[in-house]
Write a protein that holds these residues in place. Sequence first.
Motif, PDB file in Angstrom:
ATOM      1  N   CYS A   1       0.809  -1.226   0.000  1.00  0.00           N
ATOM      2  CA  CYS A   1       0.000   0.000   0.000  1.00  0.00           C
ATOM      3  C   CYS A   1       0.835   1.266   0.000  1.00  0.00           C
ATOM      4  CB  CYS A   1      -0.962  -0.009   1.185  1.00  0.00           C
ATOM      5  SG  CYS A   1      -0.185   0.355   2.784  1.00  0.00           S
ATOM      6  N   GLY A   2       2.086   1.165   0.499  1.00  0.00           N
ATOM      7  CA  GLY A   2       2.936   2.350   0.539  1.00  0.00           C
ATOM      8  C   GLY A   2       2.602   3.325   1.661  1.00  0.00           C
ATOM      9  N   ARG A   3       1.604   3.021   2.473  1.00  0.00           N
ATOM     10  CA  ARG A   3       1.161   3.984   3.488  1.00  0.00           C
ATOM     11  C   ARG A   3       1.212   3.447   4.910  1.00  0.00           C
ATOM     12  NH1 ARG A   3      -2.807   3.976  -0.293  1.00  0.00           N
ATOM     13  NH2 ARG A   3      -4.092   2.741   1.115  1.00  0.00           N
ATOM     14  N   CYS A   4       1.232   2.123   5.071  1.00  0.00           N
ATOM     15  CA  CYS A   4       1.113   1.586   6.433  1.00  0.00           C
ATOM     16  C   CYS A   4       2.459   1.682   7.156  1.00  0.00           C
ATOM     17  CB  CYS A   4       0.598   0.144   6.395  1.00  0.00           C
ATOM     18  SG  CYS A   4       1.802  -1.059   5.805  1.00  0.00           S
TER      19      CYS A   4
ATOM     20  N   CYS B   1       5.172  -0.499   5.411  1.00  0.00           N
ATOM     21  CA  CYS B   1       5.652   0.065   4.144  1.00  0.00           C
ATOM     22  C   CYS B   1       6.565   1.259   4.420  1.00  0.00           C
ATOM     23  CB  CYS B   1       4.471   0.500   3.268  1.00  0.00           C
ATOM     24  SG  CYS B   1       3.663  -0.885   2.437  1.00  0.00           S
TER      25      CYS B   1
ATOM     26  N   CYS C   1       3.389  -5.736   4.517  1.00  0.00           N
ATOM     27  CA  CYS C   1       2.366  -4.676   4.425  1.00  0.00           C
ATOM     28  C   CYS C   1       1.013  -5.186   4.938  1.00  0.00           C
ATOM     29  CB  CYS C   1       2.239  -4.248   2.964  1.00  0.00           C
ATOM     30  SG  CYS C   1       0.811  -3.215   2.600  1.00  0.00           S
ATOM     31  N   GLU C   2       0.333  -4.311   5.689  1.00  0.00           N
ATOM     32  CA  GLU C   2      -0.987  -4.671   6.237  1.00  0.00           C
ATOM     33  C   GLU C   2      -2.056  -4.814   5.156  1.00  0.00           C
ATOM     34  OE1 GLU C   2      -1.930  -1.451   8.811  1.00  0.00           O
ATOM     35  OE2 GLU C   2      -1.308  -2.532  10.602  1.00  0.00           O
ATOM     36  N   ASN C   3      -1.840  -4.146   4.035  1.00  0.00           N
ATOM     37  CA  ASN C   3      -2.875  -4.083   2.993  1.00  0.00           C
ATOM     38  C   ASN C   3      -2.408  -4.727   1.690  1.00  0.00           C
ATOM     39  OD1 ASN C   3      -4.471  -2.307   4.765  1.00  0.00           O
ATOM     40  ND2 ASN C   3      -2.844  -0.839   4.341  1.00  0.00           N
TER      41      ASN C   3
END
Length: 343
Positions: free
Chosen positions: A89-92, A95, A103-105
């Motif tokens: 996701c690049g945001r968690c 990441c 990654c969580e997503n």
Amino acid sequence: MRVGMLQETGRVVVQEAPRPRPAPDEVLIRVAYAGVCGSDLHAFTGTHPFRKPPVVLGHEVSGTIAEAGAEVTGLQVGDRVTVMPYVSCGRCHYCAQGRTNICENKIVPGIGGWQGTFADLFIARADITYPLGPDTSLVQGALAEPLAVGAHAVARGGVAPGNDVLVLGGGTIGLLTGYAALRAGARSVALTDLYDYNLRVAREIGIPHAYNARSEGLEDAIRRDYPEGLDVIFLAGAAPVLVGQATRLARRGGRIVSTALFDGPVPVDVVAMTLYELELVGTQIYQATDFFRALAWLNEDGPRLERLVDHVMPLEQAHEAMTLLAERREDVVKILLQPENER
Ligand SMILES: [Zn+2]
Ligand SMILES: [Zn+2]
């Protein structure tokens, strides 16, 4: 186009599906080879945590680009490629630390509408699609994903030049982890497996110390060859007995790396871990650095690594391929499915 769909536990059917269209940031890949992986087998036998039928199986792939979305740069129709088959996701939190593999997503083929590689055509985002090296064949390219698993496991294990390494379990991941350990500068790599065939493949890819795990006195034999114990030990098979072997055979200060998915919790000798400052770490798929390393190794050493591929079967035989792996009616390490697309 055709897809290899797991319709219910234990049954794969090859059926027609609409031709997928790439989004602006995606490419459409004409599949040359799709590797059959242990996780596909878990889905087939109903033991995979999230890949549930109905689902198009497969995440290992090589092929050529058939169509590129409007925003894609750096990749052209006709390029020979493979795919790092997950999108983070690049945001968690993870990441942000560069640990995209946890990654969580994370999205992988077989969930979120992303169809797997057991198909004539496969869609992937361009930023996870990598050209094969000039000396890498399409058969070899299909090994990039499992080889990246080995590269990441070896990084997690901190394998350093001069280390003695033991891999418990000589399936595809165990063999490629052993190979990756050699590339990381291990002085020596040993491997155990239940099947003489797998031990032979190990020797052929450069792992000379291959022990049959059924033999009595296995641990004594390993201790004879490695009286100090081993610096890094990989759990590349899901048998609980391997965990005890690892804690007994590890050198003081050694590291044990769990790469197999056990069916449930397994007891660990924490007394040994305390007394000898052993470390136990997990490893989960790979990051882009591991994938790049795998691509470079394939380009330098493709013919040797290709030895793992002992079955190439038409996509129509996806069900037979899964049952061959599940029942192991004959010696097998790696099966590739070949759609035999009209070129
Ligand atoms: Zn895989
Ligand atoms: Zn993330």
